[in-house]
Design an enzyme around this catalytic site. Structure first.
Site, PDB file in Angstrom:
ATOM      1  N   CYS A 115       0.815  -1.213   0.000  1.00  0.00           N
ATOM      2  CA  CYS A 115       0.000   0.000   0.000  1.00  0.00           C
ATOM      3  C   CYS A 115       0.851   1.268   0.000  1.00  0.00           C
ATOM      4  CB  CYS A 115      -0.998  -0.045   1.155  1.00  0.00           C
ATOM      5  SG  CYS A 115      -2.344   1.142   0.994  1.00  0.00           S
ATOM      6  N   HIS A 116       0.961   1.984   1.131  1.00  0.00           N
ATOM      7  CA  HIS A 116       1.767   3.198   1.193  1.00  0.00           C
ATOM      8  C   HIS A 116       3.246   2.908   1.452  1.00  0.00           C
ATOM      9  CE1 HIS A 116      -2.225   5.016   1.668  1.00  0.00           C
ATOM     10  NE2 HIS A 116      -1.663   6.108   1.213  1.00  0.00           N
ATOM     11  N   GLY A 117       3.591   1.665   1.674  1.00  0.00           N
ATOM     12  CA  GLY A 117       4.978   1.276   1.942  1.00  0.00           C
ATOM     13  C   GLY A 117       5.980   1.734   0.891  1.00  0.00           C
TER      14      GLY A 117
END
Length: 125
Positions: A115-117
């Site tokens: 995801c936002h990683g």
């Protein structure tokens, strides 16, 4: 990768102590550990990791195994970077995170960013 191979693998998950999305940390840990991998969770500090659900509601608490500064990326086969908006935004600003990521990418070892990683990957160049 066969089941026998995963049992010989070491995985490093990197997070901050607040804001990692609960399921983006706990579900991969459960599956990796269930398949026999050794997984260590490195956080900014040894304080409990307070996960979130939907970036706002309190989730489960996780105890880190070590700090980002104490993690030796050479000891691991795979890097896991869970998301969570707050986690990813803070994690990418940690110098230790950037060094860990560069160690993995420079050596060609796999990195799994959820995801936002990937914000941390961008920051590390």
């Amino acid at each position: 990768m066969s089941g026998d191979e995963i049992e010989q693998r070491k995985v490093l998950a990197v997070v901050t102590n607040y804001g990692v999305e609960q399921d983006e940390l706990l579900v991969p840990l459960e599956h990796l550990r269930g398949a026999g991998a050794r997984v260590d969770v490195a956080a900014v500090s040894m304080d409990d990791i307070l996960t979130l659900v939907g970036d706002k509601d309190p989730g489960k608490t996780v105890r880190p195994d070590l700090t980002l500064d104490d993690a030796d990326p050479a000891d691991y086969d795979l890097l896991l970077i869970p998301g969570g908006t707050l986690n990813a935004d803070s994690l990418r600003l940690q110098n230790a995170t950037n060094g860990i990521i560069r160690s993995f990418t420079d050596s060609g070892r796999p990195v799994a960013a959820i995801c936002h990683g990937p914000w941390a990957l961008v920051e590390a160049g």
